[in-house]
Design a protein around this motif. Structure first.
Motif, mmCIF file in Angstrom:
data_model
loop_
_atom_site.group_PDB
_atom_site.id
_atom_site.type_symbol
_atom_site.label_atom_id
_atom_site.label_comp_id
_atom_site.label_asym_id
_atom_site.label_seq_id
_atom_site.Cartn_x
_atom_site.Cartn_y
_atom_site.Cartn_z
ATOM 1 N N PRO A 39 -1.472 54.075 -85.630
ATOM 2 C CA PRO A 39 -1.927 54.360 -86.729
ATOM 3 C C PRO A 39 -2.624 55.894 -86.803
ATOM 4 C CG PRO A 39 -2.178 51.931 -86.381
ATOM 5 C CD PRO A 39 -1.912 52.719 -85.338
ATOM 6 N N GLN A 40 -3.447 55.785 -85.266
ATOM 7 C CA GLN A 40 -3.793 57.086 -85.256
ATOM 8 C C GLN A 40 -3.494 58.441 -85.459
ATOM 9 O OE1 GLN A 40 -5.697 55.573 -81.561
ATOM 10 N NE2 GLN A 40 -7.680 55.820 -82.218
ATOM 11 N N ILE A 41 -2.035 58.243 -85.067
ATOM 12 C CA ILE A 41 -0.800 59.208 -84.474
ATOM 13 C C ILE A 41 0.162 59.877 -85.600
ATOM 14 C CG2 ILE A 41 2.196 59.793 -84.262
ATOM 15 C CD1 ILE A 41 0.594 57.806 -80.594
ATOM 16 N N GLN A 42 -0.203 57.827 -86.381
ATOM 17 C CA GLN A 42 0.529 58.618 -88.032
ATOM 18 C C GLN A 42 -0.778 59.362 -88.649
ATOM 19 O OE1 GLN A 42 1.032 54.983 -90.558
ATOM 20 N NE2 GLN A 42 0.475 55.983 -92.010
ATOM 21 N N GLN A 43 -2.098 59.066 -89.105
ATOM 22 C CA GLN A 43 -3.040 59.291 -89.524
ATOM 23 C C GLN A 43 -2.433 61.197 -89.060
ATOM 24 O OE1 GLN A 43 -6.776 58.670 -88.465
ATOM 25 N NE2 GLN A 43 -7.123 60.018 -90.779
ATOM 26 N N SER A 44 -2.899 61.726 -87.743
ATOM 27 C CA SER A 44 -2.648 62.628 -87.058
ATOM 28 C C SER A 44 -1.766 63.399 -87.555
ATOM 29 C CB SER A 44 -3.011 62.457 -85.554
ATOM 30 O OG SER A 44 -3.301 64.400 -85.220
ATOM 31 N N ALA A 45 -0.191 63.292 -87.890
ATOM 32 C CA ALA A 45 0.381 63.507 -87.400
ATOM 33 C C ALA A 45 1.059 63.551 -89.387
ATOM 34 C CB ALA A 45 1.742 62.712 -86.709
ATOM 35 N N ALA A 46 0.536 63.115 -90.108
ATOM 36 C CA ALA A 46 0.937 63.027 -91.313
ATOM 37 C C ALA A 46 1.902 62.392 -92.081
ATOM 38 C CB ALA A 46 0.387 64.091 -92.207
ATOM 39 N N LEU A 47 2.464 61.163 -91.217
ATOM 40 C CA LEU A 47 3.481 60.835 -91.169
ATOM 41 C C LEU A 47 3.826 59.601 -92.255
ATOM 42 C CD1 LEU A 47 5.040 61.189 -87.891
ATOM 43 C CD2 LEU A 47 5.747 62.492 -90.202
ATOM 44 N N THR A 48 4.582 59.011 -92.813
ATOM 45 C CA THR A 48 4.495 57.179 -93.260
ATOM 46 C C THR A 48 4.563 56.358 -91.915
ATOM 47 O OG1 THR A 48 7.134 57.537 -93.437
ATOM 48 C CG2 THR A 48 6.084 57.984 -95.713
ATOM 49 N N ARG A 53 -1.644 51.282 -71.561
ATOM 50 C CA ARG A 53 -2.839 50.236 -71.188
ATOM 51 C C ARG A 53 -4.131 51.606 -72.311
ATOM 52 N NH1 ARG A 53 -1.328 46.107 -69.497
ATOM 53 N NH2 ARG A 53 0.031 45.891 -67.635
ATOM 54 N N PRO A 54 -4.733 50.644 -72.933
ATOM 55 C CA PRO A 54 -4.928 49.671 -73.617
ATOM 56 C C PRO A 54 -3.902 49.263 -74.379
ATOM 57 C CG PRO A 54 -6.501 50.309 -74.566
ATOM 58 C CD PRO A 54 -6.260 51.085 -73.483
ATOM 59 N N ARG A 55 -3.000 47.825 -74.036
ATOM 60 C CA ARG A 55 -1.609 47.510 -75.130
ATOM 61 C C ARG A 55 -1.778 48.132 -76.111
ATOM 62 N NH1 ARG A 55 0.824 42.138 -76.468
ATOM 63 N NH2 ARG A 55 3.418 42.474 -77.454
ATOM 64 N N GLY A 56 -0.496 49.294 -77.324
ATOM 65 C CA GLY A 56 -0.999 49.646 -77.777
ATOM 66 C C GLY A 56 -0.883 50.491 -78.356
ATOM 67 N N ARG A 57 -0.798 51.961 -76.979
ATOM 68 C CA ARG A 57 -0.784 52.865 -77.505
ATOM 69 C C ARG A 57 -0.444 53.610 -76.563
ATOM 70 N NH1 ARG A 57 -6.960 54.153 -78.229
ATOM 71 N NH2 ARG A 57 -8.041 52.322 -78.565
ATOM 72 N N TYR A 58 0.661 55.172 -76.455
ATOM 73 C CA TYR A 58 1.200 56.130 -76.234
ATOM 74 C C TYR A 58 0.735 57.027 -75.604
ATOM 75 C CZ TYR A 58 4.109 52.662 -79.744
ATOM 76 O OH TYR A 58 4.610 51.858 -79.855
ATOM 77 N N ARG A 59 1.651 57.466 -74.790
ATOM 78 C CA ARG A 59 1.141 58.655 -74.453
ATOM 79 C C ARG A 59 2.577 59.767 -74.166
ATOM 80 N NH1 ARG A 59 -3.679 59.380 -71.469
ATOM 81 N NH2 ARG A 59 -3.182 61.458 -69.740
#
Length: 74
Positions: A21-30, A51-57
């Motif tokens: 959801p943070q990526i979605q907001q930052s990237a202005a994507l659906t 980690r924590p689970r559900g995060r991306y790098r």
């Protein structure tokens, strides 16, 4: 690489670890485009779950791809 994938890499490029959801907001994507881009980028080794689970790098390979490919979209 799609514009949505570039937008996701840009959102992660400053050593940020973000949730979808943070990526979605930052990237202005659906949400669909975000999930699709995350899936494709992860399958190519350009991002990695962390980690924590559900995060991306972004990975070092992702940084190179961003530097190379983003010139097309500038």
């Amino acid at each position: 690489m799609t514009p949505a994938e570039i937008a996701v890499l840009v959102a992660l490029h400053r050593d940020r670890t973000l949730t979808a959801p943070q990526i979605q907001q930052s990237a202005a994507l659906t949400s669909w485009r975000t999930r699709n881009a995350l899936s494709h980028l992860e399958s190519r080794g350009l991002i990695t779950p962390s980690r924590p689970r559900g995060r991306y790098r972004i990975t070092p390979r992702g940084r190179v791809a961003l530097t190379t490919k983003s010139r097309r979209f500038a």
